[in-house]
Design a protein around this motif. Structure first.
Motif, mmCIF file in Angstrom:
data_model
loop_
_atom_site.group_PDB
_atom_site.id
_atom_site.type_symbol
_atom_site.label_atom_id
_atom_site.label_comp_id
_atom_site.label_asym_id
_atom_site.label_seq_id
_atom_site.Cartn_x
_atom_site.Cartn_y
_atom_site.Cartn_z
ATOM 1 N N LEU A 72 0.756 -1.321 0.123
ATOM 2 C CA LEU A 72 -0.175 -0.045 0.338
ATOM 3 C C LEU A 72 0.727 1.287 -0.453
ATOM 4 C CD1 LEU A 72 -2.244 1.572 0.446
ATOM 5 C CD2 LEU A 72 -2.775 1.345 2.632
ATOM 6 N N ALA A 73 0.338 1.835 -1.360
ATOM 7 C CA ALA A 73 1.301 3.120 -1.031
ATOM 8 C C ALA A 73 0.146 4.434 -1.244
ATOM 9 C CB ALA A 73 2.607 3.643 -1.755
ATOM 10 N N ALA A 74 0.263 5.354 0.053
ATOM 11 C CA ALA A 74 -0.523 6.827 -0.151
ATOM 12 C C ALA A 74 -0.138 8.146 -1.040
ATOM 13 C CB ALA A 74 -0.835 6.847 1.050
ATOM 14 N N PHE A 75 -1.413 8.700 -2.108
ATOM 15 C CA PHE A 75 -0.704 9.879 -1.820
ATOM 16 C C PHE A 75 -1.243 10.891 -1.178
ATOM 17 C CE2 PHE A 75 0.158 12.734 -6.001
ATOM 18 C CZ PHE A 75 0.081 13.556 -5.199
ATOM 19 N N SER A 76 -1.000 11.024 -0.104
ATOM 20 C CA SER A 76 -1.431 11.007 1.729
ATOM 21 C C SER A 76 -0.359 11.965 2.419
ATOM 22 C CB SER A 76 -2.410 10.110 2.062
ATOM 23 O OG SER A 76 -2.240 10.704 3.715
ATOM 24 N N CYS A 77 -0.172 12.989 3.648
ATOM 25 C CA CYS A 77 0.415 13.210 4.244
ATOM 26 C C CYS A 77 0.547 13.297 5.554
ATOM 27 C CB CYS A 77 1.107 15.083 3.395
ATOM 28 S SG CYS A 77 -0.498 15.751 3.921
ATOM 29 N N ASP A 78 -0.927 12.277 5.482
ATOM 30 C CA ASP A 78 -1.261 12.529 6.808
ATOM 31 C C ASP A 78 -0.394 11.902 7.651
ATOM 32 O OD1 ASP A 78 -2.476 12.340 9.694
ATOM 33 O OD2 ASP A 78 -4.631 11.508 8.493
ATOM 34 N N PRO A 79 -0.047 12.567 9.702
ATOM 35 C CA PRO A 79 1.317 12.424 9.794
ATOM 36 C C PRO A 79 0.217 10.628 10.793
ATOM 37 C CG PRO A 79 0.055 14.033 10.585
ATOM 38 C CD PRO A 79 -0.206 14.040 9.898
ATOM 39 N N THR B 156 3.398 3.469 3.750
ATOM 40 C CA THR B 156 3.940 5.058 2.478
ATOM 41 C C THR B 156 3.173 6.395 2.154
ATOM 42 O OG1 THR B 156 5.356 3.548 2.260
ATOM 43 C CG2 THR B 156 5.304 4.597 0.638
ATOM 44 N N GLY B 157 3.380 7.450 2.286
ATOM 45 C CA GLY B 157 2.821 8.306 2.153
ATOM 46 C C GLY B 157 3.934 9.569 1.494
ATOM 47 N N LEU B 158 3.516 10.418 2.046
ATOM 48 C CA LEU B 158 4.290 11.626 0.907
ATOM 49 C C LEU B 158 4.475 12.904 2.080
ATOM 50 C CD1 LEU B 158 2.267 12.487 -1.857
ATOM 51 C CD2 LEU B 158 3.732 11.808 -1.540
ATOM 52 N N GLY B 159 5.241 14.027 1.555
ATOM 53 C CA GLY B 159 5.509 14.627 3.124
ATOM 54 C C GLY B 159 4.269 16.266 2.792
#
Length: 365
Positions: free
Chosen positions: A274-281, A291-294
């Protein structure tokens, strides 16, 4: 002496001078001597005078208010954007009027119509239902600055602040491929939204680079909400050939997939990626972490507000600009089928700016 609602006329009467002299002294006008200005300011403080900002703004044909139309406020990214907008607005002496569409096109129209003439500028993130843009024409007709952020109206004249969605989606999909996943699905919203279309495009480019055939059954455009994320997940998991990884393109889709995967007993990372286009801490606190984004929401908000206020201060001299923000891929346990080590097939040297963060790796693209 009045205790409340003291006016410049009260100050003028107390000092035996004209109201126009008081008004100019309070604005530190060069026509008024320092001695008179000092007397006026001293009397204004004594009489507890408060300037009527609303009246001043009406005289100048300014409201000192910026409107913000946003799909929802609940999730981390949008809250970060609003924090960025508010920080700039506060420093520049503007107030915010925030309207939430709840992803409804009709609500977006209602809010837009109500804000014409009430604000000096408007910041907008489109609802996922929005396919027509006639409701923004009034802002251009009245020369009210219009700035779109994240989800933008590509054919409407206005400033825009966007993410590098295509490149970021490519990087996330490529990471899943290099981590050993072979059949990767993407769950997103309708491709009438530029953000969704570009994320799908980045996903497809990564598949093409590694000679993985496109499978339309693995491209789900069910919507951006939690419930729509659940529906999308259930749809791909009902396929005869199930995916072994999913690229989720919003905060809510990510949480829906994570919850459903745990409910089904899937082991995130080891047998399901699972990889997410998300920056939620929150993604870093889950087990396994996702796995996400800054963090780029605050930066997007500050940039959008600065563009809007600059146009207001330049008396609406309009030169449309588009600002594109790059992002960071934060790799965590949910996408690491291959253990990092000597035999790791992922070559860390191909990524720029690699640094360790707890049990995560950050690759800056």
């Amino acid at each position: 002496m009045k205790k409340n609602n003291t006016t410049i006329y009260d100050i003028a009467e107390a000092l035996k001078i004209s109201a126009s002299t008081v008004s100019r002294a309070l604005r530190n006008h060069s026509d008024i001597s320092e001695a008179v200005t000092e007397k006026v300011i001293k009397m204004a403080k004594k009489m507890n005078y408060k300037a009527n900002i609303t009246a001043q703004n009406l005289k100048e044909r300014k409201t000192k208010v910026i409107g913000v139309i946003i799909p929802e406020i609940l999730h981390h990214f949008n809250m970060s954007v609003l924090n960025g907008i508010e920080e700039v607005a506060f420093r520049k002496g503007f107030h915010l009027l925030i309207a939430k569409t709840n992803e409804s096109y009709q609500r977006e129209i209602m809010h837009t119509d109500s804000l014409v003439g009430q604000v000096d500028g408007l910041l907008v993130c489109l609802s996922q239902e929005t396919k027509k843009f006639d409701h923004f024409k009034a802002f251009k007709q009245h020369e009210i600055p219009l700035v779109f952020f994240e989800r933008v109206a590509e054919k409407v004249a206005g400033h825009k602040v966007i993410m590098n969605d295509e490149a970021t989606a490519f990087a996330q999909t490529e990471h899943l491929i290099k981590s050993g996943y072979k059949r990767i699905a993407i769950i997103t919203g309708g491709d009438h939204l530029g953000v969704c279309r570009n994320r799908i495009l980045g996903y497809l480019q990564a598949l093409d680079k590694y000679n993985i055939d496109k499978d339309d059954d693995l491209i789900i455009t069910s919507g951006m909400s939690y419930q729509e994320g659940r529906i999308g997940f259930q749809k791909v998991m009902s396929l005869k050939e199930k995916p072994d990884a999913i690229f989720a393109t919003s905060d809510q889709i990510t949480m829906a997939i994570y919850s459903e995967a745990k409910r089904m007993g899937l082991n995130l990372g080891s047998n399901f990626g699972l990889a997410a286009f998300s920056c939620d801490p929150l993604l870093a606190l889950l087990e396994p972490s996702v796995t996400g984004l800054g963090q780029k929401g605050f930066e997007m908000g500050t940039m959008a507000a600065q563009m809007c206020i600059k146009e207001i201060e330049d008396n609406n001299k309009f030169k449309p600009r588009t600002e594109t923000l790059s992002n960071e891929l934060i790799i965590r346990k949910s996408s690491q089928r291959i253990e990092l080590g000597k035999n790791n097939k992922v070559d860390p040297n191909q990524y720029l700016g690699q640094k360790a963060v707890d049990d995560s790796l950050i690759y800056i693209y």
